[in-house]
Design an enzyme around this catalytic site. Structure first.
Site, PDB file in Angstrom:
ATOM      1  CB  VAL A 161      31.553  36.131  45.525  1.00 25.82           C
ATOM      2  CG1 VAL A 161      31.667  36.897  46.134  1.00 25.82           C
ATOM      3  CG2 VAL A 161      30.995  35.245  43.899  1.00 25.82           C
TER       4      VAL A 161
ATOM      5  CB  SER B 206      35.335  39.918  41.125  1.00 27.21           C
ATOM      6  OG  SER B 206      33.688  39.833  41.416  1.00 27.21           O
TER       7      SER B 206
ATOM      8  CE1 TYR C 232      34.250  43.938  45.145  1.00 20.14           C
ATOM      9  CE2 TYR C 232      33.925  41.628  45.924  1.00 20.14           C
ATOM     10  CZ  TYR C 232      33.833  42.649  45.009  1.00 20.14           C
ATOM     11  OH  TYR C 232      34.347  41.797  44.104  1.00 20.14           O
TER      12      TYR C 232
ATOM     13  CE  LYS D  67      33.082  42.324  39.160  1.00 18.06           C
ATOM     14  NZ  LYS D  67      32.318  42.875  40.507  1.00 18.06           N
TER      15      LYS D  67
ATOM     16  CE1 TYR E 259      30.434  41.948  36.681  1.00 20.59           C
ATOM     17  CE2 TYR E 259      28.274  40.340  37.050  1.00 20.59           C
ATOM     18  CZ  TYR E 259      29.631  41.248  37.529  1.00 20.59           C
ATOM     19  OH  TYR E 259      29.847  41.386  38.570  1.00 20.59           O
TER      20      TYR E 259
END
Ligand code: GLU
Length: 306
Positions: free
Chosen positions: A258, A61, A240, A64, A188
């Site tokens: 992760v 992530s 998150y 991103k 993605y």
């Protein structure tokens, strides 16, 4: 600085509870949990590392942040019609909020938001072309042409990506997508599977620590205003439903993945990458967070003061 991070690496090596490696992506479950790396890159070009800073890991992530930067370059402020900019308070792969909010993800860093960003970057192109563009951008900001995608991880994600596929189809059901769902998901999964080491990642984050200019190359990547805003999003949404805890303990904008990596930015001072594959229950690197907490304390770099 070298002494500070050597000391942090030694302290992390002595920890017995290193968290648990992600197991929902089978390829990530094979990573040895005892590895640790930290790199601090300063705007003057100095780079300090401790641990296995040349070992490649799956940035997941953290990618991103870079796809958001690319999407902002394409759409500018119109991006915020498609994705919100509020913390979600929900797990990274939650589908609950999406229904209440008519398929508009809370922010670009939860999975639904990043999948939407992938749709924006695709702009009618083939995933292969878009992935080449993302890779080229990563190589540009990291100043390293060797960066590539780990195809095994990408395949592993694709094969077990039912939750992400659900999120994508759910959003598409609101008529929000401009590209086929499979192309969006493929893009993605592949950008999450980019492999980097902490030296490359800390270098890649330098433009965010330096008002939008990468001091390694001298190139402006984004405007100072955009760098500031990406940092604020990382601070509020980068971990998150653990973002508040990370701000409380570390006090730096940061984005976790992760794979166990975290990229953190001390505006005006440094870009930092840590990697420790064991995660806490929320899915953020357990020792990575502890290492950054120590670093922020020792340097006084928290954006909230000493
Ligand atoms: N590729 C991962 C997923 O979609 C990213 C999650 C993360 O790094 O937090 O599940």
């Amino acid at each position: 600085m070298q002494q500070i991070i050597d000391d942090i690496a030694a302290q992390m090596a002595s920890k017995t509870d290193k968290g648990k490696v992600a197991s929902y992506i089978p390829q990530l479950a094979q990573v040895a949990p005892e590895q640790f790396a930290i790199t601090v890159a300063l705007p003057d070009g100095a780079i300090y590392s401790a641990g296995c800073a040349k070992t490649l890991f799956s940035i997941q992530s953290i990618s991103k942040v870079f796809t958001l930067t690319l999407a902002l370059g394409k759409l500018g402020e119109r991006l915020w019609n498609r994705v919100g900019r509020e913390p979600s308070g929900d797990p990274f792969n939650s589908i609950v909020q999406l229904e209440h909010e008519n398929g508009k993800p809370r922010n670009p860093f939860i999975n639904a938001g990043a999948i939407t960003v992938a749709d924006i970057i695709l702009q009618g192109h083939q995933p292969k072309e878009t992935l080449a563009e993302i890779l080229q951008f990563m190589r540009f900001v990291a100043n390293d042409d060797t960066i590539s995608i780990d195809e095994k991880v990408a395949r592993s994600e694709l094969e077990t990506g039912d939750r992400n596929a659900s999120l994508a189809h759910f959003m598409a059901s609101f008529g929000h997508f401009e590209n086929p769902v499979d192309s969006v998901l493929g893009t993605y999964f592949h950008h999450c599977s980019i492999a980097m080491n902490t030296i490359q990642l800390a270098t890649a984050g330098l433009f965010l620590a330096n008002d939008g200019v990468n001091p390694t190359t001298g190139y402006r990547v984004v405007s100072p205003k955009r760098a500031k805003r990406i940092n604020s999003l990382m601070l509020m949404c980068g971990h998150y439903d653990g973002s508040g805890e990370f701000a409380f303990r570390v006090g730096l904008p940061g984005k976790s993945g992760v794979g166990g990596g975290i990229m953190a930015v001390a505006p005006g001072k440094a870009s930092i990458a840590v990697w420790a594959p064991g995660l806490d229950p929320i899915g953020n690197s357990k020792l990575g967070t502890q290492a950054l907490e120590l670093l922020a304390r020792k340097t006084g770099w928290s954006v909230f003061g000493q």
